[in-house]
Design a protein around this motif. Structure first.
Motif, PDB file in Angstrom:
ATOM      1  N   ALA A  32      47.426  37.913  37.874  1.00 26.65           N
ATOM      2  CA  ALA A  32      46.783  36.877  37.056  1.00 26.65           C
ATOM      3  C   ALA A  32      45.904  37.457  35.953  1.00 26.65           C
ATOM      4  N   GLU A  33      45.208  38.561  36.238  1.00 26.30           N
ATOM      5  CA  GLU A  33      44.223  39.077  35.290  1.00 26.30           C
ATOM      6  C   GLU A  33      44.640  40.339  34.565  1.00 26.30           C
ATOM      7  N   GLY A  34      45.704  40.962  35.014  1.00 24.45           N
ATOM      8  CA  GLY A  34      46.100  42.224  34.412  1.00 24.45           C
ATOM      9  C   GLY A  34      45.401  43.374  35.108  1.00 24.45           C
ATOM     10  N   PRO A  35      45.509  44.576  34.552  1.00 21.36           N
ATOM     11  CA  PRO A  35      44.939  45.761  35.193  1.00 21.36           C
ATOM     12  C   PRO A  35      43.439  45.598  35.463  1.00 21.36           C
ATOM     13  N   LEU A  36      43.019  46.033  36.648  1.00 19.96           N
ATOM     14  CA  LEU A  36      41.614  45.944  37.049  1.00 19.96           C
ATOM     15  C   LEU A  36      41.193  47.238  37.729  1.00 19.96           C
ATOM     16  N   MET A  37      39.910  47.542  37.638  1.00 16.18           N
ATOM     17  CA  MET A  37      39.349  48.637  38.418  1.00 16.18           C
ATOM     18  C   MET A  37      39.062  48.102  39.819  1.00 16.18           C
ATOM     19  N   ILE A  38      39.046  48.992  40.801  1.00 13.21           N
ATOM     20  CA  ILE A  38      38.805  48.568  42.183  1.00 13.21           C
ATOM     21  C   ILE A  38      37.485  47.805  42.295  1.00 13.21           C
ATOM     22  N   ARG A  39      36.460  48.292  41.639  1.00 10.56           N
ATOM     23  CA  ARG A  39      35.152  47.626  41.690  1.00 10.56           C
ATOM     24  C   ARG A  39      35.254  46.175  41.226  1.00 10.56           C
ATOM     25  N   ASP A  40      35.929  45.955  40.101  1.00  5.56           N
ATOM     26  CA  ASP A  40      36.074  44.601  39.570  1.00  5.56           C
ATOM     27  C   ASP A  40      36.941  43.737  40.471  1.00  5.56           C
ATOM     28  N   LEU A  41      38.001  44.332  40.993  1.00  4.19           N
ATOM     29  CA  LEU A  41      38.880  43.609  41.910  1.00  4.19           C
ATOM     30  C   LEU A  41      38.110  43.175  43.153  1.00  4.19           C
ATOM     31  N   ALA A  42      37.357  44.091  43.741  1.00  6.02           N
ATOM     32  CA  ALA A  42      36.569  43.774  44.936  1.00  6.02           C
ATOM     33  C   ALA A  42      35.571  42.658  44.643  1.00  6.02           C
ATOM     34  N   ASP A  43      34.916  42.717  43.492  1.00 13.14           N
ATOM     35  CA  ASP A  43      33.962  41.669  43.124  1.00 13.14           C
ATOM     36  C   ASP A  43      34.644  40.313  42.999  1.00 13.14           C
ATOM     37  N   ALA A 124      27.481  28.954  46.464  1.00 14.13           N
ATOM     38  CA  ALA A 124      26.141  28.971  47.066  1.00 14.13           C
ATOM     39  C   ALA A 124      25.898  30.279  47.813  1.00 14.13           C
ATOM     40  N   SER A 125      26.883  30.748  48.566  1.00 17.84           N
ATOM     41  CA  SER A 125      26.688  31.986  49.321  1.00 17.84           C
ATOM     42  C   SER A 125      26.546  33.183  48.395  1.00 17.84           C
ATOM     43  N   GLU A 126      27.278  33.189  47.287  1.00 11.17           N
ATOM     44  CA  GLU A 126      27.148  34.284  46.322  1.00 11.17           C
ATOM     45  C   GLU A 126      25.753  34.296  45.708  1.00 11.17           C
ATOM     46  N   GLN A 127      25.209  33.124  45.426  1.00 17.51           N
ATOM     47  CA  GLN A 127      23.854  33.051  44.880  1.00 17.51           C
ATOM     48  C   GLN A 127      22.832  33.561  45.882  1.00 17.51           C
ATOM     49  N   LEU A 128      23.009  33.217  47.151  1.00 20.41           N
ATOM     50  CA  LEU A 128      22.082  33.675  48.170  1.00 20.41           C
ATOM     51  C   LEU A 128      22.130  35.179  48.355  1.00 20.41           C
ATOM     52  N   VAL A 129      23.324  35.763  48.240  1.00 13.15           N
ATOM     53  CA  VAL A 129      23.473  37.219  48.361  1.00 13.15           C
ATOM     54  C   VAL A 129      22.762  37.913  47.210  1.00 13.15           C
TER      55      VAL A 129
END
Length: 131
Positions: A32-43, A124-129
């Motif tokens: 869907a997004e094209g090439p990604l770095m692992i960090r960006d993919l994980a996020d 909501a959970s992402e904001q709390l983290v």
């Protein structure tokens, strides 16, 4: 318990294409997004980097994606291979079947409401983290 049960349902269906839910999610996001770095993919997938790296390594060994050196030699860009694209197409059929089965059981309106609420929960959970 619901999460484990649903993941098991998807893993069983996607297993017919030789994937698990995590691998399918990774291939789908890169598609869907094209090439990604692992960090960006994980996020984007809300995965721990070590978990994402393990899954990526398995997909790489299977020839479904490549990790190419980016502009900065320390960074690797993940790309689907032709085999990865073909595997994703095959797996997407199985994923859609499970989606439809769940919608049939839950009811289309209830399923859409559930997905909306899950998106709210994720946000909501992402904001709390982050706090």
């Amino acid at each position: 318990m619901a999460t484990r049960s649903v993941v098991r349902l998807y893993d069983r269906a996607l297993g017919e294409a030789g994937l698990r839910q995590a691998g399918y999610s990774i291939l789908s996001r890169i598609d869907a997004e094209g090439p990604l770095m692992i960090r960006d993919l994980a996020d984007r997938l809300v995965l721990e980097r070590t978990t994402c790296s393990r899954e990526v390594e398995a997909l790489n060994k299977a020839g479904l994606l490549t990790a190419e050196v980016g502009n900065d030699r320390r960074r690797r860009m993940l790309r689907l291979t032709p085999a990865g694209t073909a595997k994703l197409v095959e797996a997407r059929h199985h994923w859609k079947v499970v989606q439809q089965q769940l919608r049939d059981v839950v009811g289309i309106d209830d399923a859409d409401e559930l997905l909306d609420r899950l998106r709210m929960l994720l946000h909501a959970s992402e904001q709390l983290v982050e706090d």
